[in-house]
Design an enzyme around this catalytic site. Structure first.
Site, short mmCIF file in Angstrom:
data_model
loop_
_atom_site.label_atom_id
_atom_site.label_comp_id
_atom_site.label_asym_id
_atom_site.label_seq_id
_atom_site.Cartn_x
_atom_site.Cartn_y
_atom_site.Cartn_z
N ASP A 152 0.77 -1.19 -0.13
CA ASP A 152 -0.11 -0.03 -0.04
C ASP A 152 0.90 1.21 -0.02
OD1 ASP A 152 -1.96 2.00 0.52
OD2 ASP A 152 -3.12 0.57 1.88
N HIS B 134 -0.35 4.47 -0.06
CA HIS B 134 -1.11 5.64 0.44
C HIS B 134 -0.54 6.04 1.90
CE1 HIS B 134 -4.01 3.78 -2.18
NE2 HIS B 134 -4.39 4.90 -2.61
N SER C 183 -5.46 -4.08 2.12
CA SER C 183 -4.55 -3.95 3.21
C SER C 183 -5.35 -4.33 4.52
CB SER C 183 -4.26 -2.33 3.42
OG SER C 183 -3.45 -1.95 2.13
#
Ligand code: B1M
Length: 219
Positions: free
Chosen positions: A102, A104, A155
């Site tokens: 991930d 982000h 996630s």
């Protein structure tokens, strides 16, 4: 447009030019740096998410919006309130990471800023981090808490696997775990994950809930 709406528009449009001026105006108007982030910048980001989710915005534009968001947060950071003595005496140490797979990191970095400004030591090890890296950093820095962020539905599965990995290493009681990120729900963390994890796992809806949870977690 009023300056708050202009800032929101800048995030949606990914328009970097003139950003400093608008931020200066907002601050001069008496807006608090954190309120600018929470209301206007995050408001813009929410729209970006909706446009992207409904296929009305393409990924490169989302990236541009994210860059403007990051720049704005960096420009506002020096104006954010800090608790007295935040730098001298640490209230506790948290290792913070975005989970494996991930990328982000805007939310994670906001959590970093809020916790740091409130007297915690944050060891921010970045994005796409496997649980082994979090454990290593937590041991090295003698952490009180491990914090994981993730925005992809995938996630949430990774977080579950990370908890399982802690159990299989016999480390489930070593660090309380703080989880956050838009893909999670309170029920998923507090019911599904917590019931299968013998240690402590908590959910923070936003950076401020993360801050409130830190005190009991480091105690
Ligand atoms: Co992405 N992305 N993205 N993206 N992106 C989402 C998450 C998505 C919901 C968009 C959508 O479809 N509507 C969607 C996920 C869907 C899903 O999984 N079901 C999505 C997708 C699909 C993708 C890609 C797969 C797209 C692709 O490649 N086709 C790809 C993934 C790459 C990867 O990770 N492997 C991708 C890429 C990107 C960009 C790189 C372009 C960019 C990220 C840039 C960056 O972060 N440096 C991006 C962005 C910007 C978004 C949206 C639009 C905005 C995210 C954001 O920054 N929000 C997002 C839409 C959405 O979230 N609704 C989306 C603002 C931020 C402050 O919120 O991180 O939730 P958030 O943090 C909050 C709380 O959650 C909490 O505190 C913060 C507020 O105070 N919090 C914590 C977060 N972590 C915490 C940890 C804590 C405590 C609290 O303690 C440890």
């Amino acid at each position: 447009l009023p300056v708050g709406e202009r800032l929101e528009r800048r995030i949606i449009d990914g328009a970097r030019k003139g950003l400093e001026d608008d931020l200066d105006t907002a601050l001069a108007d008496g807006m608090k740096a954190l309120d600018i982030v929470n209301t206007h910048l995050l408001g813009g980001m929410k729209v970006v998410g909706e446009l992207f989710g409904s296929g009305q915005m393409q990924l490169p534009f989302v990236l541009q919006s994210a860059e403007v968001m990051k720049t704005a947060v960096a420009l506002l950071e020096p104006h954010m309130e800090k608790v007295e003595g935040a730098e001298e005496q640490s209230k506790g140490v948290i290792v913070l990471a975005t989970v494996r797979g991930d990328v982000h990191d805007i939310g994670k970095n906001l959590v970093d800023i809020i916790l740091t400004n409130n007297g915690y030591t944050v060891v921010n090890i970045g994005i796409k981090q496997p649980i082994s890296a979090m454990i290593e950093a937590a041991e090295e820095h003698n952490a009180d808490v491990i914090g994981m962020s993730g925005l992809l539905v995938k996630s949430t599965v990774v977080m579950k696997e990370n908890l399982e990995e802690l159990v299989s290493r016999g480390m489930e009681k070593r660090w309380p775990i703080l989880l956050g990120g838009a893909a999670l729900t309170r029920t998923f963390v507090e019911d599904d994950l917590a019931s299968a994890f013998p240690g402590v796992v908590r959910y923070a809806r936003d950076a401020f809930e993360g801050l409130r949870l830190m005190e009991p977690l480091v105690a």
